[in-house]
Write a protein that holds these residues in place. Structure first.
Motif, mmCIF file in Angstrom:
data_model
loop_
_atom_site.group_PDB
_atom_site.id
_atom_site.type_symbol
_atom_site.label_atom_id
_atom_site.label_comp_id
_atom_site.label_asym_id
_atom_site.label_seq_id
_atom_site.Cartn_x
_atom_site.Cartn_y
_atom_site.Cartn_z
ATOM 1 N N SER A 1 -41.653 -2.460 -95.707
ATOM 2 C CA SER A 1 -40.411 -1.437 -95.521
ATOM 3 C C SER A 1 -39.134 -2.134 -95.589
ATOM 4 C CB SER A 1 -40.572 -0.815 -94.366
ATOM 5 O OG SER A 1 -39.622 -0.066 -93.867
ATOM 6 N N GLY A 2 -38.462 -1.578 -96.649
ATOM 7 C CA GLY A 2 -37.131 -2.055 -97.069
ATOM 8 C C GLY A 2 -36.913 -2.932 -97.876
ATOM 9 N N SER A 3 -38.093 -3.366 -98.686
ATOM 10 C CA SER A 3 -38.134 -4.322 -99.541
ATOM 11 C C SER A 3 -37.473 -4.143 -101.042
ATOM 12 C CB SER A 3 -39.508 -4.632 -99.849
ATOM 13 O OG SER A 3 -40.347 -3.645 -100.319
ATOM 14 N N ASP B 1 -35.457 -10.408 -92.849
ATOM 15 C CA ASP B 1 -34.284 -10.133 -92.342
ATOM 16 C C ASP B 1 -33.588 -9.010 -92.995
ATOM 17 O OD1 ASP B 1 -33.797 -11.898 -94.491
ATOM 18 O OD2 ASP B 1 -31.827 -12.779 -93.291
ATOM 19 N N LEU B 2 -33.595 -9.119 -94.265
ATOM 20 C CA LEU B 2 -33.248 -8.022 -95.273
ATOM 21 C C LEU B 2 -33.898 -6.746 -95.360
ATOM 22 C CD1 LEU B 2 -32.269 -9.893 -98.461
ATOM 23 C CD2 LEU B 2 -30.670 -9.109 -96.645
ATOM 24 N N ARG B 3 -35.174 -6.671 -95.051
ATOM 25 C CA ARG B 3 -35.932 -5.437 -94.941
ATOM 26 C C ARG B 3 -35.691 -4.914 -93.759
ATOM 27 N NH1 ARG B 3 -40.727 -6.868 -93.890
ATOM 28 N NH2 ARG B 3 -41.273 -9.132 -94.305
ATOM 29 N N LEU B 4 -35.416 -5.613 -92.706
ATOM 30 C CA LEU B 4 -35.176 -5.004 -91.315
ATOM 31 C C LEU B 4 -33.937 -4.490 -91.381
ATOM 32 C CD1 LEU B 4 -35.567 -4.401 -88.304
ATOM 33 C CD2 LEU B 4 -34.856 -6.867 -87.799
ATOM 34 N N LEU B 5 -32.787 -5.254 -91.893
ATOM 35 C CA LEU B 5 -31.684 -4.585 -92.033
ATOM 36 C C LEU B 5 -31.381 -3.148 -92.725
ATOM 37 C CD1 LEU B 5 -28.325 -4.680 -91.772
ATOM 38 C CD2 LEU B 5 -28.377 -5.835 -93.747
ATOM 39 N N ARG B 6 -32.155 -3.049 -93.937
ATOM 40 C CA ARG B 6 -32.508 -1.943 -94.956
ATOM 41 C C ARG B 6 -33.026 -0.658 -94.074
ATOM 42 N NH1 ARG B 6 -34.196 -5.311 -100.256
ATOM 43 N NH2 ARG B 6 -32.360 -6.223 -100.688
ATOM 44 N N ARG B 7 -34.021 -1.341 -93.484
ATOM 45 C CA ARG B 7 -34.837 -0.240 -92.596
ATOM 46 C C ARG B 7 -34.064 0.642 -91.903
ATOM 47 N NH1 ARG B 7 -40.548 0.899 -91.484
ATOM 48 N NH2 ARG B 7 -40.693 1.958 -89.377
ATOM 49 N N THR B 8 -33.365 -0.471 -90.889
ATOM 50 C CA THR B 8 -32.350 0.070 -89.839
ATOM 51 C C THR B 8 -31.384 1.109 -90.336
ATOM 52 O OG1 THR B 8 -32.935 -1.797 -88.703
ATOM 53 C CG2 THR B 8 -30.937 -0.769 -87.950
ATOM 54 N N LEU B 9 -30.632 0.561 -91.362
ATOM 55 C CA LEU B 9 -29.735 1.527 -92.172
ATOM 56 C C LEU B 9 -30.137 2.976 -92.517
ATOM 57 C CD1 LEU B 9 -27.660 -1.230 -93.729
ATOM 58 C CD2 LEU B 9 -26.999 -0.107 -91.756
ATOM 59 N N THR C 1 -39.309 -9.576 -100.434
ATOM 60 C CA THR C 1 -37.996 -9.627 -100.017
ATOM 61 C C THR C 1 -37.865 -10.451 -98.355
ATOM 62 O OG1 THR C 1 -37.433 -7.452 -100.839
ATOM 63 C CG2 THR C 1 -36.086 -8.085 -99.280
ATOM 64 N N PRO C 2 -37.027 -11.124 -98.191
ATOM 65 C CA PRO C 2 -36.896 -11.696 -96.742
ATOM 66 C C PRO C 2 -36.990 -10.627 -95.598
ATOM 67 C CG PRO C 2 -35.549 -12.839 -98.325
ATOM 68 C CD PRO C 2 -35.966 -11.672 -99.072
ATOM 69 N N TRP D 1 -37.038 -9.704 -104.478
ATOM 70 C CA TRP D 1 -35.911 -8.671 -104.391
ATOM 71 C C TRP D 1 -34.954 -8.920 -103.387
ATOM 72 C CZ3 TRP D 1 -35.390 -5.593 -108.566
ATOM 73 C CH2 TRP D 1 -34.378 -4.620 -108.359
ATOM 74 N N SER D 2 -34.306 -10.157 -103.440
ATOM 75 C CA SER D 2 -33.449 -10.472 -102.236
ATOM 76 C C SER D 2 -31.900 -9.372 -102.205
ATOM 77 C CB SER D 2 -32.961 -11.752 -102.105
ATOM 78 O OG SER D 2 -34.042 -12.466 -101.898
ATOM 79 N N GLU D 3 -31.393 -9.512 -103.564
ATOM 80 C CA GLU D 3 -30.484 -8.284 -103.729
ATOM 81 C C GLU D 3 -30.661 -7.799 -104.855
ATOM 82 O OE1 GLU D 3 -27.784 -8.065 -101.889
ATOM 83 O OE2 GLU D 3 -28.070 -9.838 -100.512
ATOM 84 N N ASP D 4 -31.003 -7.919 -106.308
ATOM 85 C CA ASP D 4 -31.300 -7.452 -107.374
ATOM 86 C C ASP D 4 -32.124 -8.392 -108.448
ATOM 87 O OD1 ASP D 4 -31.303 -5.405 -109.218
ATOM 88 O OD2 ASP D 4 -29.219 -5.424 -109.592
ATOM 89 N N ASN D 5 -32.745 -7.732 -109.193
ATOM 90 C CA ASN D 5 -33.762 -8.551 -109.979
ATOM 91 C C ASN D 5 -33.851 -7.720 -111.287
ATOM 92 O OD1 ASN D 5 -35.445 -10.264 -111.508
ATOM 93 N ND2 ASN D 5 -36.791 -10.769 -109.462
ATOM 94 N N PRO D 6 -32.606 -7.637 -112.289
ATOM 95 C CA PRO D 6 -32.636 -6.718 -113.450
ATOM 96 C C PRO D 6 -33.704 -7.315 -114.607
ATOM 97 C CG PRO D 6 -30.746 -8.150 -113.264
ATOM 98 C CD PRO D 6 -31.312 -8.350 -111.918
ATOM 99 N N ALA D 7 -33.907 -8.722 -114.352
ATOM 100 C CA ALA D 7 -35.079 -9.079 -115.267
ATOM 101 C C ALA D 7 -36.256 -8.728 -115.005
ATOM 102 C CB ALA D 7 -35.075 -10.644 -115.207
#
Length: 208
Positions: A14-16, A136-144, A133-134, A186-192
């Motif tokens: 979730s939030g990945s 902590d980032l998944r938790l932050l995105r899910r929370t928002l 995705t790490p 997918w920490s921030e972006d991965n266009p490749a």
């Protein structure tokens, strides 16, 4: 619609970043040939969820979703038949009476946390992607997302994360990554990575 259908599944915690990747693919050159089927639309109503010992619902268990209906509609779309996809209301925790009409396309794009953890779904996928995705980032995105889009309080999001999201991720989601054909950081972006998937879809369309 006639001819073969490519079934692509994008899974991950979730939030990945699954939805971001899906939107990029839908906006890409193969977008008009893609039918998007999101597993989240198939949640059971609150009273039908798996329960914890105290009676509270577990939203993060594989059985929290109507997998039989999801598989049935997946198979219909793969056969070239249209479906009426359910619409889930996360504010009331129940399925709406209205549905969304989906037309079959040459590419069937599935999105969901537990796609690779459910055998009857996993075996139907031609290409399996897991988004990494790490935590902590998944938790932050899910929370928002839950506060902004689903009317949740910070306290309720934190409680659910500790009680079910994290343990169910460790029990079901994370182990399912071993079934993936492609892993996407997918920490921030991965266009490749998006370009790679776009190229694979375009090549498949040209070949079929």
């Amino acid at each position: 619609m006639t001819g073969p259908v490519l079934v692509l599944g994008i899974a991950g915690g979730s939030g990945s970043g699954k939805s971001t990747i899906v939107q990029r693919l839908l906006q890409g050159p193969a977008g008009t040939e893609i039918c998007h089927l999101c597993h989240d639309a198939y949640y059971h109503d609150l009273n039908c969820l798996p329960k914890f010992p105290d009676g509270a619902g577990n939203w993060d268990h594989p059985d929290s979703l109507d997998n039989a209906l999801f598989v049935s509609q997946l198979d219909s779309l793969r056969r070239g038949e249209s479906v009426q996809r359910p619409i889930y209301d996360f504010a009331t925790h129940r399925r709406k009476s209205a549905t969304e009409h989906l037309q079959p396309r040459r590419i069937l794009l599935l999105e969901g946390i537990l796609l690779l953890a459910i055998p009857e779904i996993r075996t139907r996928l031609d290409l399996k992607v897991f988004v990494e995705t790490p935590a902590d980032l998944r938790l932050l995105r899910r929370t928002l997302r839950d506060i902004r889009d689903r009317g949740r309080s910070l306290e309720s999001v934190a409680h659910q994360y500790q009680r079910s999201v994290r343990p169910m991720h460790e029990e079901h989601v994370e182990p399912s990554r071993r079934y993936a054909d492609i892993w996407i950081p997918w920490s921030e972006d991965n266009p490749a990575a998006v370009e790679l998937l776009t190229a694979k879809l375009s090549a498949w369309l040209q070949e079929h």
